[in-house]
Design a protein around this motif. Structure first.
Motif, PDB file in Angstrom:
ATOM      1  N   LEU A  37     -14.211 -46.196  -0.730  1.00 51.03           N
ATOM      2  CA  LEU A  37     -13.919 -45.573  -2.020  1.00 51.03           C
ATOM      3  C   LEU A  37     -14.524 -46.417  -3.128  1.00 51.03           C
ATOM      4  CD1 LEU A  37     -10.590 -43.987  -3.172  1.00 51.03           C
ATOM      5  CD2 LEU A  37     -11.707 -45.689  -4.628  1.00 51.03           C
ATOM      6  N   SER A  38     -15.240 -45.767  -4.044  1.00 52.64           N
ATOM      7  CA  SER A  38     -15.839 -46.426  -5.209  1.00 52.64           C
ATOM      8  C   SER A  38     -16.783 -47.530  -4.740  1.00 52.64           C
ATOM      9  CB  SER A  38     -14.737 -46.946  -6.135  1.00 52.64           C
ATOM     10  OG  SER A  38     -15.241 -47.361  -7.371  1.00 52.64           O
TER      11      SER A  38
ATOM     12  N   THR B 273     -16.391 -41.794  -0.938  1.00 51.70           N
ATOM     13  CA  THR B 273     -15.924 -41.027  -2.083  1.00 51.70           C
ATOM     14  C   THR B 273     -16.058 -41.880  -3.337  1.00 51.70           C
ATOM     15  OG1 THR B 273     -14.063 -39.786  -3.035  1.00 51.70           O
ATOM     16  CG2 THR B 273     -13.514 -41.695  -1.669  1.00 51.70           C
ATOM     17  N   GLY B 274     -16.499 -41.247  -4.423  1.00 54.24           N
ATOM     18  CA  GLY B 274     -16.674 -41.976  -5.679  1.00 54.24           C
ATOM     19  C   GLY B 274     -17.836 -42.950  -5.656  1.00 54.24           C
TER      20      GLY B 274
ATOM     21  N   ALA C 152     -16.744 -36.207  -4.024  1.00 58.92           N
ATOM     22  CA  ALA C 152     -16.523 -36.505  -5.438  1.00 58.92           C
ATOM     23  C   ALA C 152     -15.219 -35.849  -5.856  1.00 58.92           C
ATOM     24  CB  ALA C 152     -17.665 -35.976  -6.297  1.00 58.92           C
TER      25      ALA C 152
ATOM     26  N   GLU D 151     -13.689 -36.747 -11.744  1.00 57.80           N
ATOM     27  CA  GLU D 151     -14.307 -38.050 -11.965  1.00 57.80           C
ATOM     28  C   GLU D 151     -15.723 -37.871 -12.514  1.00 57.80           C
ATOM     29  OE1 GLU D 151     -14.938 -40.662  -8.644  1.00 57.80           O
ATOM     30  OE2 GLU D 151     -15.247 -39.008  -7.244  1.00 57.80           O
TER      31      GLU D 151
ATOM     32  N   VAL E  97     -21.163 -39.309  -9.723  1.00 56.15           N
ATOM     33  CA  VAL E  97     -20.873 -39.299  -8.283  1.00 56.15           C
ATOM     34  C   VAL E  97     -21.568 -38.115  -7.628  1.00 56.15           C
ATOM     35  CG1 VAL E  97     -19.073 -39.143  -6.530  1.00 56.15           C
ATOM     36  CG2 VAL E  97     -18.676 -40.494  -8.607  1.00 56.15           C
TER      37      VAL E  97
ATOM     38  N   ARG F  61      -9.027 -37.274  -9.283  1.00 54.87           N
ATOM     39  CA  ARG F  61      -9.693 -38.304 -10.070  1.00 54.87           C
ATOM     40  C   ARG F  61     -10.366 -39.297  -9.119  1.00 54.87           C
ATOM     41  NH1 ARG F  61      -4.785 -37.134 -12.423  1.00 54.87           N
ATOM     42  NH2 ARG F  61      -4.863 -36.358 -14.579  1.00 54.87           N
ATOM     43  N   HIS F  62     -10.813 -40.413  -9.701  1.00 53.76           N
ATOM     44  CA  HIS F  62     -11.588 -41.378  -8.931  1.00 53.76           C
ATOM     45  C   HIS F  62     -10.760 -42.000  -7.798  1.00 53.76           C
ATOM     46  CE1 HIS F  62     -15.025 -43.950  -8.352  1.00 53.76           C
ATOM     47  NE2 HIS F  62     -14.358 -45.053  -8.624  1.00 53.76           N
TER      48      HIS F  62
END
Length: 265
Positions: A101-102, A125-126, A209, A213, A217, A240-241
């Motif tokens: 993530l991120s 994701t993100g 995504a 967010e 992305v 969201r993120h």
């Protein structure tokens, strides 16, 4: 195997503990490794660990973060190499399903580019692989200038919806990351860190995504598909993120469907 200390306080569904275990469950079946985002540590995965009981999970701290904050940031490639070494050492048969993530998603993509042999499947994701632009870029640069300010971390805690009684520990964890690490890591991501060319990794790849967010992305989906044509993409409705915390049931169900059945929501 390391287990969560039941004496630790639960805070709004999270165990805000700098010493959160790296491994969970018996080392059997197929391992899943969870790579955390840039402002936190491996403890962010507690809701998923709880919901994935009975599986072998690996939740490392990324180099430069949480319990490894004193270690020098090695760059995204170096962080991916570090994760590959962890998988080879700790995962069943030296391979794992990778969830990032991120920042963890960006590292997972670099892992796919550099160490495809350790990956069973990959879900990110993100992951802003092609950089960030415009207002989002200016906001991010402002955030870096405020990295060591307490008010900045209070704002981050509110944005990520960290429970009120856990915010002090979240703030301490964030401020524990050196400005050098923050500038190095985010500098690479802001500029765009998508590895060049086609990847050798040919396994399942799901890029997600959150609907709410930044659009950067989704913009990266094209580059991911170019590098790995098997890539499938999904927009998580209303998310969201940090939707692993926003809707932990949906996030965990997405992992299970993808890992067990290669199904996209």
């Amino acid at each position: 195997m390391a287990r969560v200390d039941q004496a630790r306080r639960r805070r709004g569904g999270l165990v805000m503990d700098a010493e959160y275990p790296i491994e969970h469950g018996e080392r059997a079946g197929e391992s899943i490794i969870l790579l955390h985002g840039g402002n936190v540590g491996n403890w962010m995965w507690e809701p998923q660990v709880e919901r994935l009981a009975g599986r072998h999970l690996i939740t490392p701290d990324v180099v430069g973060f949480n319990t490894r904050a004193a270690e020098r940031w090695p760059g995204l490639d170096g962080a991916a190499d570090d994760v590959a070494a962890i998988i080879r050492e700790r995962a069943v048969d030296g391979k794992a399903h990778v969830v990032g993530l991120s920042m963890g998603g960006v590292i997972a993509v670099h892992l796919a580019a550099r160490h495809p042999d350790v990956i069973r499947s990959c879900m990110v994701t993100g992951a802003m692989m092609t950089g960030i632009r415009g207002t989002q870029r200016r906001l991010a640069e402002w955030q870096l200038r405020a990295w060591d300010r307490r008010w900045f971390w209070r704002m981050q805690a509110a944005m990520f919806r960290i429970p009120a009684d856990a915010r002090e520990q979240f703030i301490a964890a964030g401020r524990g990351v050196s400005a050098e690490t923050a500038h190095g890591m985010y500098g690479e991501i802001f500029a765009g860190s998508m590895p060049a060319g086609r990847f050798d990794y040919a396994g399942p790849l799901l890029a997600i995504a959150g609907e709410r967010e930044p659009k950067d992305v989704r913009v990266a989906f094209t580059a991911l598909t170019r590098a790995m044509p098997q890539t499938r993409t999904w927009v998580a409705p209303g998310m969201r993120h940090i939707w692993s915390i926003q809707d932990p049931d949906l996030f965990t169900r997405t992992i299970v469907d993808f890992v067990d059945r290669d199904v996209v929501p």
